[in-house]
Write a protein that holds these residues in place. Sequence first.
Motif, PDB file in Angstrom:
ATOM      1  N   UNK A  25     -43.739  -5.477 -18.206  1.00 58.64           N
ATOM      2  CA  UNK A  25     -44.915  -5.427 -19.076  1.00 58.64           C
ATOM      3  C   UNK A  25     -46.203  -5.548 -18.252  1.00 58.64           C
ATOM      4  N   UNK A  26     -46.184  -6.407 -17.244  1.00 64.14           N
ATOM      5  CA  UNK A  26     -47.423  -6.624 -16.487  1.00 64.14           C
ATOM      6  C   UNK A  26     -47.788  -5.404 -15.637  1.00 64.14           C
ATOM      7  N   UNK A  27     -46.778  -4.638 -15.202  1.00 63.80           N
ATOM      8  CA  UNK A  27     -47.082  -3.413 -14.454  1.00 63.80           C
ATOM      9  C   UNK A  27     -47.561  -2.309 -15.386  1.00 63.80           C
ATOM     10  N   UNK A  28     -46.985  -2.289 -16.583  1.00 64.50           N
ATOM     11  CA  UNK A  28     -47.313  -1.218 -17.522  1.00 64.50           C
ATOM     12  C   UNK A  28     -48.673  -1.443 -18.189  1.00 64.50           C
ATOM     13  N   UNK A  29     -48.935  -2.693 -18.572  1.00 65.18           N
ATOM     14  CA  UNK A  29     -50.185  -2.985 -19.293  1.00 65.18           C
ATOM     15  C   UNK A  29     -50.971  -4.115 -18.626  1.00 65.18           C
ATOM     16  N   UNK A  30     -51.402  -3.918 -17.374  1.00 69.39           N
ATOM     17  CA  UNK A  30     -52.067  -5.026 -16.652  1.00 69.39           C
ATOM     18  C   UNK A  30     -53.346  -5.497 -17.339  1.00 69.39           C
ATOM     19  N   UNK A  31     -54.055  -4.594 -18.016  1.00 68.29           N
ATOM     20  CA  UNK A  31     -55.329  -4.984 -18.632  1.00 68.29           C
ATOM     21  C   UNK A  31     -55.146  -5.999 -19.756  1.00 68.29           C
ATOM     22  N   UNK A  32     -53.978  -5.969 -20.399  1.00 64.78           N
ATOM     23  CA  UNK A  32     -53.701  -6.945 -21.463  1.00 64.78           C
ATOM     24  C   UNK A  32     -53.703  -8.358 -20.885  1.00 64.78           C
ATOM     25  N   UNK A  33     -53.166  -8.488 -19.677  1.00 58.90           N
ATOM     26  CA  UNK A  33     -53.091  -9.816 -19.053  1.00 58.90           C
ATOM     27  C   UNK A  33     -54.431 -10.230 -18.447  1.00 58.90           C
ATOM     28  N   UNK A  34     -55.236  -9.236 -18.074  1.00 57.87           N
ATOM     29  CA  UNK A  34     -56.549  -9.541 -17.496  1.00 57.87           C
ATOM     30  C   UNK A  34     -57.549  -9.903 -18.587  1.00 57.87           C
ATOM     31  N   UNK A  35     -57.594  -9.064 -19.627  1.00 57.20           N
ATOM     32  CA  UNK A  35     -58.640  -9.256 -20.642  1.00 57.20           C
ATOM     33  C   UNK A  35     -58.223 -10.217 -21.754  1.00 57.20           C
ATOM     34  N   UNK A  36     -56.938 -10.459 -21.918  1.00 55.15           N
ATOM     35  CA  UNK A  36     -56.429 -11.400 -22.921  1.00 55.15           C
ATOM     36  C   UNK A  36     -57.121 -11.271 -24.284  1.00 55.15           C
ATOM     37  N   UNK A  37     -56.989 -10.103 -24.919  1.00 55.71           N
ATOM     38  CA  UNK A  37     -57.605  -9.979 -26.249  1.00 55.71           C
ATOM     39  C   UNK A  37     -56.942 -10.950 -27.231  1.00 55.71           C
ATOM     40  N   UNK A  38     -57.700 -11.376 -28.236  1.00 59.16           N
ATOM     41  CA  UNK A  38     -57.130 -12.267 -29.245  1.00 59.16           C
ATOM     42  C   UNK A  38     -57.222 -11.630 -30.632  1.00 59.16           C
ATOM     43  N   UNK A  39     -58.408 -11.103 -30.947  1.00 57.30           N
ATOM     44  CA  UNK A  39     -58.625 -10.584 -32.296  1.00 57.30           C
ATOM     45  C   UNK A  39     -58.515  -9.062 -32.302  1.00 57.30           C
ATOM     46  N   UNK A  40     -57.680  -8.576 -33.205  1.00 57.72           N
ATOM     47  CA  UNK A  40     -57.437  -7.133 -33.276  1.00 57.72           C
ATOM     48  C   UNK A  40     -57.843  -6.586 -34.636  1.00 57.72           C
ATOM     49  N   UNK A  41     -58.613  -5.524 -34.595  1.00 57.06           N
ATOM     50  CA  UNK A  41     -59.007  -4.826 -35.816  1.00 57.06           C
ATOM     51  C   UNK A  41     -58.299  -3.476 -35.848  1.00 57.06           C
ATOM     52  N   UNK A  42     -57.706  -3.160 -36.975  1.00 56.26           N
ATOM     53  CA  UNK A  42     -57.045  -1.863 -37.086  1.00 56.26           C
ATOM     54  C   UNK A  42     -57.935  -0.864 -37.784  1.00 56.26           C
ATOM     55  N   UNK A  43     -58.091   0.271 -37.161  1.00 52.68           N
ATOM     56  CA  UNK A  43     -58.839   1.349 -37.809  1.00 52.68           C
ATOM     57  C   UNK A  43     -57.862   2.121 -38.687  1.00 52.68           C
ATOM     58  N   UNK A  44     -58.365   2.754 -39.747  1.00 51.44           N
ATOM     59  CA  UNK A  44     -57.445   3.483 -40.634  1.00 51.44           C
ATOM     60  C   UNK A  44     -56.616   4.499 -39.843  1.00 51.44           C
ATOM     61  N   UNK A  45     -55.301   4.553 -40.072  1.00 51.43           N
ATOM     62  CA  UNK A  45     -54.455   5.475 -39.319  1.00 51.43           C
ATOM     63  C   UNK A  45     -54.913   6.924 -39.471  1.00 51.43           C
ATOM     64  N   UNK A  46     -54.762   7.673 -38.394  1.00 52.87           N
ATOM     65  CA  UNK A  46     -55.027   9.109 -38.438  1.00 52.87           C
ATOM     66  C   UNK A  46     -53.684   9.772 -38.701  1.00 52.87           C
ATOM     67  N   UNK A  47     -53.589  10.445 -39.823  1.00 54.75           N
ATOM     68  CA  UNK A  47     -52.303  11.028 -40.184  1.00 54.75           C
ATOM     69  C   UNK A  47     -52.327  12.542 -39.993  1.00 54.75           C
ATOM     70  N   UNK A  48     -51.672  12.995 -38.959  1.00 57.61           N
ATOM     71  CA  UNK A  48     -51.609  14.433 -38.690  1.00 57.61           C
ATOM     72  C   UNK A  48     -50.259  15.012 -39.108  1.00 57.61           C
ATOM     73  N   UNK A  49     -49.443  14.172 -39.716  1.00 53.96           N
ATOM     74  CA  UNK A  49     -48.124  14.635 -40.145  1.00 53.96           C
ATOM     75  C   UNK A  49     -48.244  15.391 -41.459  1.00 53.96           C
ATOM     76  N   UNK A  50     -47.151  15.998 -41.868  1.00 53.95           N
ATOM     77  CA  UNK A  50     -47.176  16.750 -43.114  1.00 53.95           C
ATOM     78  C   UNK A  50     -46.881  15.860 -44.319  1.00 53.95           C
ATOM     79  N   UNK A  51     -46.611  14.587 -44.064  1.00 54.56           N
ATOM     80  CA  UNK A  51     -46.335  13.654 -45.161  1.00 54.56           C
ATOM     81  C   UNK A  51     -47.574  12.815 -45.434  1.00 54.56           C
ATOM     82  N   UNK A  52     -48.296  13.103 -46.520  1.00 52.61           N
ATOM     83  CA  UNK A  52     -49.534  12.371 -46.774  1.00 52.61           C
ATOM     84  C   UNK A  52     -49.320  10.875 -46.977  1.00 52.61           C
TER      85      UNK A  52
END
Lengths: 217, 119
Positions: A25-52
């Motif tokens: 994990x640390x090799x794949x996502x080093x910035x997660x360990x450096x920046x240590x985010x705590x609060x996450x906001x989700x933006x509305x999903x972008x749906x490009x599939x054919x299933x609305x």
Amino acid sequence: MKKITLLILTTLLLMLSGCATFNSKSDTFPLMYEQKPLTILTLPPINLSTAPEAKEYFMTTLSEAVSETGYYFLPLEVTTPFLKAEGLYDTEIITDEVLPQFKDYFNADAVLITKILEWDKSYYVIGGNVTVSLDFALKSTATGKDLWNYKGKIVYSTTGDSGNGLLIALLETAVKTAAQDYVPIAKGINQKVFQTVPFGKYHPRNNKDQADQVKIE
Amino acid sequence: MKKNIILLIVFIILITGCVQNSLYYWDGYSNSLYKYKKDPNDNTIQAHKESILKIIEKSNYYGKKIPPGVYCEYGYYLLQENNSAEAKKYFELEKELYPESEKFVNLLLKEIPIKKEKE
């Protein structure tokens, strides 16, 4: 007795290959360990599939999936009307210049951008497959860089002979009503995707999972 | 025979290793929310509110922390019903449990007088 050993060995091999992993994990996502985010906001999903409906399947299952990784997940049902009011609802047009606003309004260290590229239309026949292609990214509101991402195609068997199917079967038993066939599928997919996220502050394994292996497709 | 036992133990560890223990208690959250989003009406919102109350009740019972955003979401629904006093109570609970929510919750608290003027 030999047969039993062989059987166990085979199953063991199958399980190991099912949990096959490639990078820490640390090799794949080093910035997660450096920046240590705590609060996450989700933006509305972008749906490009054919299933609305795919957008709703994910919107309603993300809180559980992200919270379980140990982050503070801002409540989607409450933040979404605010995003609308501030003209930030259209995830497609969100640029890096806009990102600091998410810190200002929501104190969000990162935004989760979810794209559903495919949700196979021939789905839900009992014993069939659901094919889902996703592109998920966690973007820092400070630097605009991707802290974590997941791109991939997941084929979900609803019959239950693969490792994934087993998971789905387990989740399905927990669902009381049959009307929400897709909610457990979305949950199962989320679980697979978000298990690659380095654990956050509220998880007991926060900062202890650097060596965990993740498989990135 | 010993080999078998060792293999079995490894097998069990692998199985349990692949299944994550959950941090929080969620009741039927995703399902009731999905039903509400699909068909927003009095019944579906009530059912979703009930599942949130169950999360709070059962989390306390099991000694688990209330999941992020749950108090806040409940407060928001109360605000929609113009139950400002109760809404405020839940917003404050969110802030107390998750101090990082303060900025956003304060934004919500600012909404309360505006709502009252509209009445």
